[in-house]
Scaffold this active site. Sequence first.
Site, PDB file in Angstrom:
ATOM      1  N   GLU B 234       0.838  -1.196   0.000  1.00 35.86           N
ATOM      2  CA  GLU B 234       0.000   0.000   0.000  1.00 35.86           C
ATOM      3  C   GLU B 234       0.873   1.245   0.000  1.00 35.86           C
ATOM      4  O   GLU B 234       0.666   2.193  -0.751  1.00 35.86           O
ATOM      5  CB  GLU B 234      -0.902  -0.001   1.244  1.00 35.86           C
ATOM      6  N   GLU B 367       2.718  10.219  11.433  1.00 33.95           N
ATOM      7  CA  GLU B 367       3.402  10.000  12.722  1.00 33.95           C
ATOM      8  C   GLU B 367       3.897   8.559  12.807  1.00 33.95           C
ATOM      9  O   GLU B 367       5.029   8.292  13.223  1.00 33.95           O
ATOM     10  CB  GLU B 367       2.455  10.291  13.889  1.00 33.95           C
TER      11      GLU B 367
HETATM   12  C1  LIG Z   1      -9.383   8.691   3.360  1.00 30.45           C
HETATM   13  C2  LIG Z   1      -9.123   7.473   4.152  1.00 30.45           C
HETATM   14  C3  LIG Z   1      -9.302   6.234   3.600  1.00 30.45           C
HETATM   15  C4  LIG Z   1      -9.082   5.088   4.341  1.00 30.45           C
HETATM   16  N1  LIG Z   1      -9.328   3.869   3.767  1.00 30.45           N
HETATM   17  C5  LIG Z   1      -9.191   2.737   4.519  1.00 30.45           C
HETATM   18  C6  LIG Z   1      -9.534   1.469   3.966  1.00 30.45           C
HETATM   19  O1  LIG Z   1      -9.967   1.362   2.815  1.00 30.45           O
HETATM   20  N2  LIG Z   1      -9.415   0.378   4.742  1.00 30.45           N
HETATM   21  C7  LIG Z   1      -8.937   0.441   6.019  1.00 30.45           C
HETATM   22  O2  LIG Z   1      -8.820  -0.584   6.657  1.00 30.45           O
HETATM   23  N3  LIG Z   1      -8.612   1.641   6.585  1.00 30.45           N
HETATM   24  C8  LIG Z   1      -8.737   2.778   5.860  1.00 30.45           C
HETATM   25  N4  LIG Z   1      -8.415   4.004   6.421  1.00 30.45           N
HETATM   26  C9  LIG Z   1      -8.042   4.048   7.836  1.00 30.45           C
HETATM   27  C10 LIG Z   1      -6.621   4.438   8.158  1.00 30.45           C
HETATM   28  O3  LIG Z   1      -5.724   3.432   7.861  1.00 30.45           O
HETATM   29  C11 LIG Z   1      -6.599   4.840   9.650  1.00 30.45           C
HETATM   30  O4  LIG Z   1      -7.402   5.969   9.797  1.00 30.45           O
HETATM   31  C12 LIG Z   1      -5.221   5.140  10.140  1.00 30.45           C
HETATM   32  O5  LIG Z   1      -4.446   3.981  10.195  1.00 30.45           O
HETATM   33  C13 LIG Z   1      -5.232   5.827  11.523  1.00 30.45           C
HETATM   34  O6  LIG Z   1      -6.011   5.141  12.454  1.00 30.45           O
HETATM   35  P1  LIG Z   1      -7.091   5.924  13.321  1.00 30.45           P
HETATM   36  O7  LIG Z   1      -7.961   6.636  12.370  1.00 30.45           O
HETATM   37  O8  LIG Z   1      -7.705   4.968  14.242  1.00 30.45           O
HETATM   38  O9  LIG Z   1      -6.270   6.997  14.143  1.00 30.45           O
HETATM   39  P2  LIG Z   1      -5.500   6.741  15.536  1.00 30.45           P
HETATM   40  O10 LIG Z   1      -4.625   5.563  15.416  1.00 30.45           O
HETATM   41  O11 LIG Z   1      -6.461   6.773  16.659  1.00 30.45           O
HETATM   42  O12 LIG Z   1      -4.589   8.010  15.592  1.00 30.45           O
HETATM   43  C14 LIG Z   1      -4.985   9.272  16.156  1.00 30.45           C
HETATM   44  C15 LIG Z   1      -3.749  10.185  16.112  1.00 30.45           C
HETATM   45  O13 LIG Z   1      -2.741   9.629  16.971  1.00 30.45           O
HETATM   46  C16 LIG Z   1      -1.555   9.454  16.241  1.00 30.45           C
HETATM   47  N5  LIG Z   1      -0.872   8.263  16.759  1.00 30.45           N
HETATM   48  C17 LIG Z   1      -1.395   7.029  16.930  1.00 30.45           C
HETATM   49  N6  LIG Z   1      -0.452   6.193  17.371  1.00 30.45           N
HETATM   50  C18 LIG Z   1       0.688   6.904  17.466  1.00 30.45           C
HETATM   51  C19 LIG Z   1       2.024   6.590  17.880  1.00 30.45           C
HETATM   52  N7  LIG Z   1       2.380   5.365  18.240  1.00 30.45           N
HETATM   53  N8  LIG Z   1       2.929   7.580  17.847  1.00 30.45           N
HETATM   54  C20 LIG Z   1       2.571   8.835  17.473  1.00 30.45           C
HETATM   55  N9  LIG Z   1       1.351   9.188  17.080  1.00 30.45           N
HETATM   56  C21 LIG Z   1       0.422   8.228  17.083  1.00 30.45           C
HETATM   57  C22 LIG Z   1      -1.962   9.311  14.809  1.00 30.45           C
HETATM   58  O14 LIG Z   1      -0.915   9.656  13.924  1.00 30.45           O
HETATM   59  C23 LIG Z   1      -3.130  10.267  14.723  1.00 30.45           C
HETATM   60  O15 LIG Z   1      -2.650  11.563  14.494  1.00 30.45           O
HETATM   61  C24 LIG Z   1      -8.639   5.174   5.688  1.00 30.45           C
HETATM   62  C25 LIG Z   1      -8.436   6.425   6.251  1.00 30.45           C
HETATM   63  C26 LIG Z   1      -8.679   7.574   5.500  1.00 30.45           C
HETATM   64  C27 LIG Z   1      -8.457   8.909   6.134  1.00 30.45           C
END
Ligand SMILES: Cc1cc2nc3c(=O)[nH]c(=O)nc-3n(C[C@H](O)[C@H](O)[C@H](O)COP(=O)(O)OP(=O)(O)OC[C@H]3O[C@@H](n4cnc5c(N)ncnc54)[C@H](O)[C@@H]3O)c2cc1C
Lengths: 388, 397
Positions: B234, B367
Site C-alpha cells: 500500500e 506519525e
Molecule cells: C481517506 C481514508 C481512507 C481510508 N481507507 C481505509 C480502507 O480502505 N481500509 C482500512 O482498513 N482503513 C482505511 N483508512 C483508515 C486508516 O488506515 C486509519 O485511519 C489510520 O491507520 C489511523 O487510524 P485511526 O484513524 O484509528 O487513528 P489513531 O490511530 O487513533 O490516531 C490518532 C492520532 O494519533 C496518532 N498516533 C497514533 N499512534 C501513534 C504513535 N504510536 N505515535 C505517534 N502518534 C500516534 C496518529 O498519527 C493520529 O494523528 C482510511 C483512512 C482515510 C483517512
Amino acid sequence: MNTDGLDLLYSDVEDDLRAAVRDLLADRCPASAVLARCDSDTPYDLELWRTLQVQLGLAGLLVPEEFGGQGGSAREVGVVLEELAAAVAPVPFLGSAVLATSALLDCDTADGQVAGLLGRLASGESTAALAVPLSAAPGGAFPQGVEADAHGALSGRVTSVADATVADVLLVPAVGPEGPGLYEVAADAPGVRISAATPLDLTRPIADVELAGVRATRLAGGRIAEAAVDRALLAGAGLLASEQVGVAQWCLDETVDYLGQRRQFGRVVGSFQALKHRLADIWLEVVSARAAARAAADALAHGAPDTAVLVRVAQAYCAPAAVHAAEECVQLHGGIGMTWEHPAHLRLKRAKSSEIALGTPGRHRAALAALVDLPPAAQATGRPAVTA
Amino acid sequence: MAENGPDAAEVLRRVRGLLDAYDPGSTERLEFLRARFDAGLAWVHFPPGLGGLGAPRALQSVVDAELAAAGAPDNDPRRIGIGLGMAAPTILRYGTDAQRERFLRPLWLGEEVWCQLFSEPGAGSDLAGLGTRAVREGEDWVVTGQKVWTSNAHNARWAILIARTDPDVPKHRGITYFVCDMTDPGVEVRPLRQITGEAEFNEVFLTGVRIPDTLRLGEVGDGWRVAQTTLMNERVAIGGSPLPREGGMIASVAATWRERPELRTPELHDRLLRLWVDAEVTRLTAQRVRQQLAVGAPGPEGSGMKLAFARLNQAVSGLELELLGEEGLRYGDWTNARPDTVDFYGRDAGYRYLRAKGNSIEGGTSEVLRNIIAERVLGLPSEPRTDKDVAWKDLPR
Ligand SMILES: Cc1cc2nc3c(=O)[nH]c(=O)nc-3n(C[C@H](O)[C@H](O)[C@H](O)COP(=O)(O)OP(=O)(O)OC[C@H]3O[C@@H](n4cnc5c(N)ncnc54)[C@H](O)[C@@H]3O)c2cc1C
C-alpha cells in the site's frame, strides 16, 4: 524536459572511488587533526592533498586523459565531494579541481597555454583558484572587479576567493579594452597580494586578492570567457549539492549514533518520540537531497538540456537541507554540541557558508522562476503612468 | 519476481504480438484486456499463467507506455487501486493455487472491485489490537465485528479482511487473514460522509458472516505477517508511479500562476517556487527509488515516499487556495456523492485541499511512518511498550 534518462544511482566504479577516498580520509584525516589545524596558521593539509593526488589522481579527476587527467565526470566529482565534505577535509579540491578546472575546460583546450595549465593541474604540479568571490552565483553579470590595461596587465581586487592562499595559479576574470577576458596569473608574480580572511567555514579558507599592474596571460576573451566563468559557477553550484549531501549525512549519522547511546530519565534519549520524529524528517531530507544532487551531477556529466534547472533545484533544496541537519546535530547533542572540541561545529560552519556559496537558495529559486516560466509578481506601479 | 525471466526485447516482442492480434482500434475493451492478461502483459513480474511473464518488474512501465502509445484501453487502475496495489500482491504471495486462479484475473480486469477491511473503531494505528472475531465452525469461519474507514466498500465484490481468531495470545499472534465475500447477507455497508462532502469510505458491520476456510490467506494465526505484505505494498503504491516534471498537484497551481497574473504577489511567488522545488525533488527521489528497485537493490528510501507526497500534496493544495483568493472562498459541490475513484485533478482546488488531508492518515499516519523510519531505518529504540506480551483479551481498553 524529460528527465527519465537520468541515472540517479551510483555505479560500481563510483562506489569503489568512494570507498577509496573514505579509507584514505579515515587514515589520514582524523577529526582531531582537522580540528587541531583550525587553530594553526596552516589551515590546509597539503600533504593530504598530495596523497589524494598521488594515490587517487583527484586533482585531475575532471581533466581529460589527453591532458594527463583521470577523464572523470561530474558524477565522480560528486562522489568525491560527498566524502571530502563529510570529513571536512581541508584541501583545495573545490577551488582547484572543480571551479578552476571547469573554467579551463570551457576555454579553447587546443590553445597551448590552456592545455599546458590543464596538464599541470592534472599532474598536481599546480593548484589553481578561480578569482571570484565564493558567493558569486551563476547567471550573474561578468565580474567587474579587475581591469586589464592595453598591455594585458591586471589591476583590481577580488574578495573572498576560496582556496586562493594555496593556489600557485589564479584564473582571473577581468575586463579590458577588448571586453571580458579570463587571465592566468602566477600567484607569486610581482603586484599580487593574497591576504587570508578569517572564514566562517574553518575548513574552507577564503582570501582577498589584490592585483596592481600584474602581468597576466589571456586564456580566453569575449563570449568564451564569459561562458567559461558562468559555466564553472553553474558546475560548482551543482556539485556543491553533493558536498551538502555529504555534510547532511554525516550530521544525521553522528546524531543517530549519539542519541542511541546517551541516557537521560532512565532511558536512551533516542527512544523519545519527539527526537525520533525530528531525525526521521532529517533522514527524509537527506534521502531527497541525494536524489537532487545525483540528478544535478548526472545532468552536468552528460550536458543534459535541462542541466540549469536541475542545478538550481539541487542548490535550492540541498543547501537548506544541510543547514537543517547541521543545526539539529548541534541541538540534539546538547551541551557537548556547543563545544569547540566536538566536530559538529565544523559541519555547521561548512553547511552555513555553503548555503551562501555559489548563490543562495533564494537566488537559485529566482533563476528557476525564469527557467520554468513562473514569472514574479509585477512591480507595484503606484500611480498609472501619464502618457502625454 | 524472477530476475531471469524474459528481457526487454522479448517483452516488447510480445507487446507487438498482442497489438497485431488485437487491434486496439477495433477490439472491444474487455476483450482486449483479457487478451493482454492472457499474454502475460498485465503485470509482467507476476508468474506466467497469472497475467505475468516472470519478468523484472521495471519492464512494466515499458509495456504500459507501449500500449498507451498504441491507443490501447487500460484497466482503469484508479478504480481498482486496492485490488491492484494490496490484494493482488498478498494473494500472489500467500494464496493457494486455487485462490490465485480464482481471483487475480477478474481483479486485474476490473470485473471485481476489492476493498480493505482492516481498520476498526478501536484499532487504527494500533491495527494489531483489532477485535473483529472469527470463530471456526466446521469448514467455515463465522465473523462478527465492525470495520471502519473502508474505502470503496460500496463498490466492492470482495474484501481482504483481518480478524481475531485467538484472543488468548498476545495481539500480534492471534490474527488470521481472509478473503471476504461482500455479498454475504451478514455484510452491511453504511456510508460515512467525509470532509469533502462525499462518502468515499464506509463503516462495515459484519454479523455472522460465513467465510469458507478455503478463503483463508496464509496460516491460522499468521495474519499479522500476511498483513505486512499488504501494508508495505500500500505504501509503495502511494508514490510509486512515475510523474513528469511539474506533474501532480503542482501542475494546476503552476498553470493558474501562468494564466492569472493578477493573482500574483511576491510572497506567493516565493512559496510557489519553494514548493515547485520540493515537488521536483520529491519526484526525483521517487524516480531514484524506482531505479533502485529496477536493479534489484531496494533501499529504505521507499518508506519515506508516502510521507513526502502527503506533505507536498497538502502544502501545494493549501497554496493553491490562497492563490485563488476570493475564488478560494467557494467550493465546487458539497453533494454527498458516492464516488468510485479519488479524482484529484478533475476537481476544484477546495476539493484537492480537503482530500489531501487524508494523505497523511490513510495507509498509516505520518506519525506512524516517522516511527517506522526512526526504528527500522535509523535503528533507534522503540518507546517503552506494555502491550507486547500480554494476551489480547487482557489488554486494557
Ligand atoms: C481517506 C481514508 C481512507 C481510508 N481507507 C481505509 C480502507 O480502505 N481500509 C482500512 O482498513 N482503513 C482505511 N483508512 C483508515 C486508516 O488506515 C486509519 O485511519 C489510520 O491507520 C489511523 O487510524 P485511526 O484513524 O484509528 O487513528 P489513531 O490511530 O487513533 O490516531 C490518532 C492520532 O494519533 C496518532 N498516533 C497514533 N499512534 C501513534 C504513535 N504510536 N505515535 C505517534 N502518534 C500516534 C496518529 O498519527 C493520529 O494523528 C482510511 C483512512 C482515510 C483517512
